[in-house]
Design a protein around this motif. Structure first.
Motif, PDB file in Angstrom:
ATOM      1  N   TRP A 124       0.832  -1.200   0.000  1.00 51.76           N
ATOM      2  CA  TRP A 124       0.000   0.000   0.000  1.00 51.76           C
ATOM      3  C   TRP A 124       0.873   1.259   0.000  1.00 51.76           C
ATOM      4  O   TRP A 124       1.949   1.262   0.599  1.00 51.76           O
ATOM      5  N   PRO A 125       0.399   2.336  -0.604  1.00 49.39           N
ATOM      6  CA  PRO A 125       1.185   3.578  -0.596  1.00 49.39           C
ATOM      7  C   PRO A 125       1.395   4.145   0.811  1.00 49.39           C
ATOM      8  O   PRO A 125       2.406   4.762   1.086  1.00 49.39           O
ATOM      9  N   ARG A 126       0.393   3.978   1.684  1.00 50.06           N
ATOM     10  CA  ARG A 126       0.530   4.362   3.103  1.00 50.06           C
ATOM     11  C   ARG A 126       0.467   3.055   3.898  1.00 50.06           C
ATOM     12  O   ARG A 126      -0.598   2.633   4.347  1.00 50.06           O
ATOM     13  N   PRO A 127       1.620   2.408   4.058  1.00 49.26           N
ATOM     14  CA  PRO A 127       1.637   1.034   4.564  1.00 49.26           C
ATOM     15  C   PRO A 127       1.330   0.845   6.050  1.00 49.26           C
ATOM     16  O   PRO A 127       0.961  -0.249   6.459  1.00 49.26           O
ATOM     17  N   ASP A 128       1.477   1.879   6.851  1.00 48.36           N
ATOM     18  CA  ASP A 128       1.210   1.724   8.277  1.00 48.36           C
ATOM     19  C   ASP A 128      -0.283   1.897   8.531  1.00 48.36           C
ATOM     20  O   ASP A 128      -0.866   2.949   8.236  1.00 48.36           O
ATOM     21  N   VAL A 129      -0.896   0.837   9.039  1.00 52.27           N
ATOM     22  CA  VAL A 129      -2.353   0.770   9.182  1.00 52.27           C
ATOM     23  C   VAL A 129      -2.740   0.293  10.569  1.00 52.27           C
ATOM     24  O   VAL A 129      -1.891  -0.102  11.361  1.00 52.27           O
ATOM     25  N   LEU A 130      -4.033   0.313  10.809  1.00 51.26           N
ATOM     26  CA  LEU A 130      -4.608  -0.262  12.020  1.00 51.26           C
ATOM     27  C   LEU A 130      -5.504  -1.428  11.615  1.00 51.26           C
ATOM     28  O   LEU A 130      -5.960  -1.497  10.469  1.00 51.26           O
ATOM     29  N   LEU A 131      -5.803  -2.291  12.567  1.00 53.04           N
ATOM     30  CA  LEU A 131      -6.722  -3.392  12.288  1.00 53.04           C
ATOM     31  C   LEU A 131      -8.027  -2.851  11.722  1.00 53.04           C
ATOM     32  O   LEU A 131      -8.597  -3.439  10.797  1.00 53.04           O
ATOM     33  N   PHE A 132      -8.497  -1.722  12.223  1.00 58.79           N
ATOM     34  CA  PHE A 132      -9.726  -1.127  11.709  1.00 58.79           C
ATOM     35  C   PHE A 132      -9.654  -0.912  10.202  1.00 58.79           C
ATOM     36  O   PHE A 132     -10.576  -1.280   9.472  1.00 58.79           O
ATOM     37  N   ASN A 133      -8.551  -0.310   9.715  1.00 63.99           N
ATOM     38  CA  ASN A 133      -8.394  -0.056   8.277  1.00 63.99           C
ATOM     39  C   ASN A 133      -8.470  -1.348   7.484  1.00 63.99           C
ATOM     40  O   ASN A 133      -9.115  -1.410   6.435  1.00 63.99           O
ATOM     41  N   VAL A 134      -7.801  -2.360   7.974  1.00 62.29           N
ATOM     42  CA  VAL A 134      -7.725  -3.625   7.249  1.00 62.29           C
ATOM     43  C   VAL A 134      -9.071  -4.348   7.292  1.00 62.29           C
ATOM     44  O   VAL A 134      -9.493  -4.938   6.294  1.00 62.29           O
ATOM     45  N   LEU A 135      -9.754  -4.294   8.410  1.00 64.95           N
ATOM     46  CA  LEU A 135     -11.091  -4.900   8.485  1.00 64.95           C
ATOM     47  C   LEU A 135     -12.035  -4.259   7.475  1.00 64.95           C
ATOM     48  O   LEU A 135     -12.773  -4.959   6.773  1.00 64.95           O
ATOM     49  N   VAL A 136     -12.013  -2.944   7.386  1.00 63.31           N
ATOM     50  CA  VAL A 136     -12.858  -2.251   6.418  1.00 63.31           C
ATOM     51  C   VAL A 136     -12.474  -2.676   5.002  1.00 63.31           C
ATOM     52  O   VAL A 136     -13.338  -2.965   4.167  1.00 63.31           O
ATOM     53  N   HIS A 137     -11.173  -2.754   4.730  1.00 62.64           N
ATOM     54  CA  HIS A 137     -10.713  -3.139   3.393  1.00 62.64           C
ATOM     55  C   HIS A 137     -11.145  -4.565   3.039  1.00 62.64           C
ATOM     56  O   HIS A 137     -11.682  -4.803   1.948  1.00 62.64           O
ATOM     57  N   VAL A 138     -10.926  -5.506   3.933  1.00 62.09           N
ATOM     58  CA  VAL A 138     -11.272  -6.912   3.652  1.00 62.09           C
ATOM     59  C   VAL A 138     -12.784  -7.064   3.506  1.00 62.09           C
ATOM     60  O   VAL A 138     -13.257  -7.779   2.618  1.00 62.09           O
ATOM     61  N   LEU A 139     -13.546  -6.385   4.337  1.00 62.41           N
ATOM     62  CA  LEU A 139     -15.006  -6.436   4.215  1.00 62.41           C
ATOM     63  C   LEU A 139     -15.446  -5.857   2.874  1.00 62.41           C
ATOM     64  O   LEU A 139     -16.286  -6.434   2.178  1.00 62.41           O
TER      65      LEU A 139
END
Length: 183
Positions: A124-139
């Protein structure tokens, strides 16, 4: 309090979306689930295979919780796109089981970490994320592919998630929409 609610809400929706994708395979023969139905080769079993791989990445590797089975490297250019279709050697049962194992692994990650747990997505261009970001993305991605699966299944045998209507209703609706498009 809101963090726990948000995490649970997203997780519940992800579980529902996973099942919606798998339901599209029900009652179809092997050829039908593997058959390429778009110019790019999109097919039902390939969508399940793709989702399995990326759940292991996003809700595993990204949080330092690697999936216990071998995976192609995310940066392997030659492997790109191969997760969207099943080889002749891969069975439907293997792919569905892998998706269920990937989901269980992802569920364990979600359960173990707070919604603000840090992760790193190197692609990802902004690689530092939170579980929240990834949950939204996977959903979002799972729902996107569930929509693809809806359309593919309708192309195969007319089955839809829409309210139950007979073929005459849908033929009339189709004709109505076609007339509107031509005007």
């Amino acid at each position: 309090m809101i963090d726990d609610f948000a995490k649970q809400y997203l997780h519940d929706d992800l579980r529902e979306a996973r099942e919606a994708v798998l339901e599209k395979l029900a009652g179809l023969d092997e050829y039908s689930v593997r058959r390429p139905l778009t110019a790019t080769g999109t097919n039902l079993l390939g969508l399940v295979k793709h989702l399995a791989l990326w759940e292991t990445r996003y809700l595993g590797e990204v949080f330092g919780r690697p999936f216990p089975e071998p995976l192609p490297r995310w940066d392997d250019i030659e492997a790109r796109g191969r997760d969207f279709w099943a080889t002749a050697d891969e069975t439907r049962a293997e792919i569905v089981d892998r998706y269920r194992r990937a989901a269980a692994h992802a569920d364990a990650t979600i359960a173990a970490l707070p919604v603000d747990a840090p992760g790193h997505v190197p692609w990802w261009p902004r690689p530092d994320v939170l579980l929240f970001n990834v949950l939204v993305h996977v959903l979002t991605e799972t729902n996107r592919h569930a929509g693809h699966a809806d359309i593919l299944r309708e192309q195969l045998d007319g089955a839809t998630s829409a309210p139950t209507r007979d073929r005459a209703f849908w033929a009339a609706r189709y004709a109505e929409i076609e007339r509107a498009a031509q005007q």
